[in-house]
Write an enzyme that holds these catalytic residues in place. Structure first.
Site, mmCIF file in Angstrom:
data_model
loop_
_atom_site.group_PDB
_atom_site.id
_atom_site.type_symbol
_atom_site.label_atom_id
_atom_site.label_comp_id
_atom_site.label_asym_id
_atom_site.label_seq_id
_atom_site.Cartn_x
_atom_site.Cartn_y
_atom_site.Cartn_z
ATOM 1 N N GLU A 1 0.828 -1.206 0.000
ATOM 2 C CA GLU A 1 0.000 0.000 0.000
ATOM 3 C C GLU A 1 0.862 1.256 0.000
ATOM 4 O OE1 GLU A 1 -3.047 0.047 -0.531
ATOM 5 O OE2 GLU A 1 -3.918 -1.845 0.119
ATOM 6 N N ASP B 1 -4.493 -9.651 -8.539
ATOM 7 C CA ASP B 1 -4.889 -8.738 -9.609
ATOM 8 C C ASP B 1 -3.763 -7.915 -10.220
ATOM 9 O OD1 ASP B 1 -4.640 -7.421 -7.201
ATOM 10 O OD2 ASP B 1 -6.531 -6.330 -7.333
ATOM 11 N N GLU C 1 -18.622 -6.129 -2.411
ATOM 12 C CA GLU C 1 -17.253 -6.623 -2.306
ATOM 13 C C GLU C 1 -17.119 -8.037 -2.866
ATOM 14 O OE1 GLU C 1 -13.978 -4.830 -0.244
ATOM 15 O OE2 GLU C 1 -14.946 -4.510 -2.179
ATOM 16 N N GLU D 1 -12.410 0.455 -9.504
ATOM 17 C CA GLU D 1 -11.999 -0.427 -10.602
ATOM 18 C C GLU D 1 -13.015 -0.490 -11.734
ATOM 19 O OE1 GLU D 1 -9.492 -1.267 -7.231
ATOM 20 O OE2 GLU D 1 -11.673 -1.209 -7.405
#
Length: 913
Positions: free
Chosen positions: A147, A294, A388, A406
């Site tokens: 992150e 991803d 989610e 996204e």
């Protein structure tokens, strides 16, 4: 999470072995294929409407960013319900989610280049000065390496990229002297100790001040990391190396990617979700394109574009071939086992896979991108936001939605690729839903539950960094942006890195490890950007023709097994047994189970699928008696329904799922605990009474306020600091006696949510709320008095959205205690919480209100059922080998053969990343 750009014209070709500066530059020109496709498009959106929507995005950004700067800065994030900043250690821990917070003004850094994209250059200059003046990177705090890399290091590099661009233009940033780059370099060196492992994979966490392994660091003991965590470093680290000339950063990031590539499962060419950073063993062996993996795939393809290294393209193409072979089941993308890629690892999908259609646009594979995007859009139209996680038959699996960008990202890239105005309408829907359901007075609040419309006191930095950037670019024409967006690549956090880095400091050693592990045939790989005349063959309705079959995939789809059933029917085989249809007393079913334990690979596949369904079905049935969460919506001035609080239900009193909502002003009861006859009945008469938890049973409180004339009750937790953000919801139990005499609705709020109502009373005196099963539409006339008008505020919610929970077919419990996309720490609670107070745990997941039986199917599905039934009867009559009279093998014996697979599925149900 995808790439910006767009070639002009109808196609371009990258020479197979051209100089890599040319490869990267040429690839950049055709990443999004063609901005204007060489076919006609019907009903385009007018320039005026696009400008109106673009301006609306700007106003929304100002609302979010302005409230962050006013109420939260210099904290990392804004808490939009309580109008204050979220500071690490000062709020209840949210577990791994808080690892993004490093006391370094995260939201401001993450938003830097968004300010420039939105033409807010003066605000950008002011923001850069604040970062240089206020931000400290030397804090004693443990943060996520992943992150911190994508948000902070990427934010500093994106800010630097656009600062030097503005300086070159000559109007802004003339004082700038690479200060952001120096901060990025400082942070890069702080992250490097994480790579001190034998494998080269980084530790998942690091202390900004003390690094790894030191006693003060409180980190360095971890053994596992996710694939995306280790594989999403190359863009930022390589850019840092090429900006500064310090090659060490790119070298470390390359080493991590090389190791992941080496450890891929060789027969399937897939990677797992979690890997041991010391041994390289796969800890979680399921594979997909969503959470945990991803951006690893994304960075392989984008590293080829930015760095001009063909090994990255070869690796990506190898993985992509495996994804399309095993994971892609259009329009679905389902996780599989890396060792058994023909077997699905789960029957649900997580929302992070919504980036994948955008990546497929960059790859040039448009058809599956359109299909998956359309499926996701249908889910959004049903729930207003993308949950989610959702099941293969499009029910809610995890109900949260933290305002993830996204889907907006993929919408933007599909519009750039096709020029289809349909995607502008999709973007318009996203804007309307954000304003209608997520906008609150102090910003935009994440959705706690898409089914009830309740909010969470959370506004992640990526919402500002990505969502508004993609939405603005969707509606912007080239002249609306002060620089050429096609000269930049987007990181996974949508930060901008200039493509000219491909020609800078190219003396970094490159190890092409691809050929060491597999023999590659160049004919398998695309060295060109696809020609749009091939993608859209003289058909202006090409994209529409792909979307059309998916229009009803969510609302009127056959169950997921129908595709397999149909194939079996054509091949003459019996349809596979589904868990929902299984009856232990049916000898035919037991015989089918016995066959699943052996025989062919198809039988074995059916067996594993059946066991997975049985586990999930059992989980649903265990929670069948639990009640779904309810909503407390503040509808008076200045809230106007924009604040929705997640409330726990009661096992007694008026059932809000079967009756109309209860609306009224709130008033505190005296005594506040409600455990005796009220001394202020005139204050609560005809109102909703506020009561504090404790000292007596919930049913007793309800009777006392009902006798005083209250029309409803809200019990507020007496455990100061408790919150639905971190604690599972509860349902209030009765007192063991007959509670039919309680006629009013009763709801429970944790302390934090209850404080929002109490604070509102102190500030505004009269506060009106709505108690319901699901948040209702706001009053646009009243709301217009308080905020800028928008088209979405004048539209009423559809009849389907207004159905009570008990009548909405998509509402289903969340099947696991935690959402692996964001691991929350387990809340602590007194041991006597349940018995002494009459509290029945309900967990933060509502039970399914759906029947477990297969719904009746419309049209061709019904016809198919009839055909299958006739076929089954015919085959049974004509098969002399079928004898149901003989003794069948006990089911326990059959299940014993599958212990290993059952344990594997149960492990997956824990979903610990």
């Amino acid at each position: 999470m995808s790439e910006a750009g767009g070639g002009r014209g109808c196609g371009c070709r990258v020479p197979q072995r051209a100089p890599w500066s040319l490869v990267a530059a040429t690839a950049a020109l055709c990443l999004v294929l063609a901005t204007s496709v060489c076919t006609a498009r019907a009903a385009p959106m007018s320039r005026e409407e696009k400008q109106k929507l673009g301006n609306q995005v700007l106003e929304m950004f100002d609302h979010a960013y302005g409230n962050y700067m006013e109420h939260a800065y210099p904290a990392d994030e804004l808490m939009p319900l309580t109008c204050r900043g979220r500071v690490r250690g000062q709020e209840p821990s949210r577990g791994d989610v808080d690892d993004a917070l490093g006391k370094f003004s995260l939201t401001l850094i993450d938003s830097l280049d968004t300010l420039v994209v939105l033409n807010k250059t003066k605000e950008f200059e002011d923001a850069v000065r604040k970062v240089l003046r206020d931000v400290n990177l030397d804090n004693d705090v443990v943060v996520s390496v992943f992150e911190t890399n994508i948000r902070v290091l990427g934010g500093l590099l994106g800010g630097h990229s656009l600062a030097i661009m503005l300086k070159e233009k000559g109007e802004y940033m003339q004082w700038y002297n690479d200060e952001l780059l120096q901060m990025a370099k400082q942070l890069g060196y702080k992250l490097l100790p994480a790579f001190n492992t034998t494998s080269g994979l980084p530790y998942p966490r690091i202390n900004l001040k003390f690094g790894i392994r030191k006693p003060e660091a409180r980190t360095g003991t971890e053994t596992d990391t996710c694939t995306a965590c280790a594989g999403t470093l190359i863009l930022e680290f390589a850019a840092l190396s090429r900006f500064t000339g310090a090659t060490i950063f790119e070298e470390y990031a390359r080493k991590a990617l090389d190791f992941l590539w080496e450890k891929r499962q060789r027969s399937s060419n897939l990677v797992g979700v979690t890997i041991n950073i010391h041994t390289g063993d796969w800890v979680r062996k399921d594979s997909g394109v969503g959470a945990g993996i991803d951006s690893y795939y994304e960075y392989l393809l984008k590293a080829y574009v930015l760095l001009g290294d063909d090994s990255f393209l070869e690796r990506f193409n190898t993985h992509y071939d495996a994804i399309m072979r095993y994971i892609s089941q259009p329009p679905l993308l389902l996780d599989v086992h890396i060792h058994k890629p023909m077997l699905n690892a789960r029957t649900w999908m997580d929302s992070l896979l919504a980036f994948f259609p955008g990546l497929q646009v960059l790859k040039g594979d448009i058809r599956p991108a359109i299909e998956t995007h359309e499926m996701l859009y249908q889910v959004i139209k049903k729930h207003n936001f993308l949950p989610e996680a959702f099941t293969t038959d499009f029910r809610v699996h995890w109900a949260q939605h933290p305002l993830r960008p996204e889907f907006a990202e993929s919408t933007y890239f599909l519009y750039k690729a096709t020029g289809d105005p349909y995607y502008l309408e999709v973007g318009k829907t996203l804007i309307e839903n954000l304003n209608k359901y997520a906008r609150v007075p102090c910003g935009f609040a994440a959705m706690k539950d898409v089914r009830t419309g309740s909010h969470e006191d959370r506004m992640d930095s990526f919402f500002l960094a990505e969502m508004f950037k993609y939405l603005y670019l969707l509606f912007a024409d080239k002249e609306d942006i002060i620089f050429d967006i096609e000269d930049y690549i987007f990181t996974t956090e949508a930060h901008l890195l200039p493509l000219w880095l491909s020609t800078t400091n190219r003396n970094i050693s490159k190890k092409n490890t691809t050929s060491e592990y597999t023999e590659l045939d160049d004919s398998n790989f695309d060295w060109t950007c696809p020609n749009t005349q091939i993608l859209f063959p003289n058909d202006p309705l090409y994209a529409q023709s792909i979307r059309e079959p998916l229009k009803n995939v969510v609302d009127k789809s056959c169950p997921r097994g129908i595709i397999r059933v149909e194939e079996s029917f054509r091949s003459g085989a019996n349809p596979p047994l589904r868990a929902r249809d299984f009856m232990a007393t049916n000898p035919e079913h037991l015989e089918i189970l016995k066959k699943m334990g052996a025989a062919s690979s198809i039988d074995a596949e059916d067996g594993l699928r059946f066991m997975q369904e049985m586990i999930e079905l059992s989980s649903q049935q265990q929670k069948e008696q639990q009640l779904p969460p309810r909503a407390v919506q503040i509808i008076s001035h200045p809230f106007f329904g924009r604040v929705v609080l997640t409330a726990g239900p009661a096992q007694f009193g008026l059932d809000l799922s079967k009756h109309k909502e209860t609306r009224g002003f709130v008033a505190s009861s005296k005594p506040y605990n409600g455990c005796s006859e009220l001394t202020n009945p005139e204050a609560v008469m005809g109102k909703i009474a506020l009561i504090q938890r404790g000292q007596c049973m919930f049913a007793e409180k309800a009777r006392n306020i009902q006798n005083a004339g209250a029309i409803g009750g809200i019990v507020i937790d007496d455990n100061e600091g408790s919150s639905s953000d971190t604690a599972p919801l509860f349902q209030m139990a009765g007192d063991g006696k007959d509670t039919d005499d309680i006629k009013i609705p009763m709801l429970f709020l944790f302390s934090k949510e209850g404080s929002i109502i109490l604070d509102a009373i102190r500030e505004h005196e009269e506060v009106e709320v709505l108690l319901s099963d699901k948040a209702r539409d706001r009053d646009p006339e009243m709301e217009n008095e308080d905020q800028p008008s928008s088209e979405n505020d004048s539209q009423n919610q559809s009849a389907e959205q207004l159905l009570p929970l008990s009548q909405t077919v998509d509402l289903v419990d969340q099947e696991t205690p935690e959402n692996p996309l964001e691991s929350h720490s387990e809340p602590s609670s007194p041991a006597d919480m349940e018995e002494a107070a009459g509290f029945a745990p309900s967990e933060q997941k509502s039970s399914s209100t759906e029947s477990l039986e297969t719904p009746s199917l419309d049209g061709e599905c019904t016809e198919l059922d009839n055909q299958l039934q006739e076929q089954s009867e015919t085959e049974e009559d004509s098969n002399p080998n079928v004898s149901w009279g003989k003794k069948v093998q006990p089911i326990d014996s059959i299940l014993a053969d599958w212990n290993e697979d059952i344990e594997a599925f149960e492990m997956m149900e824990k979903d610990e990343l």
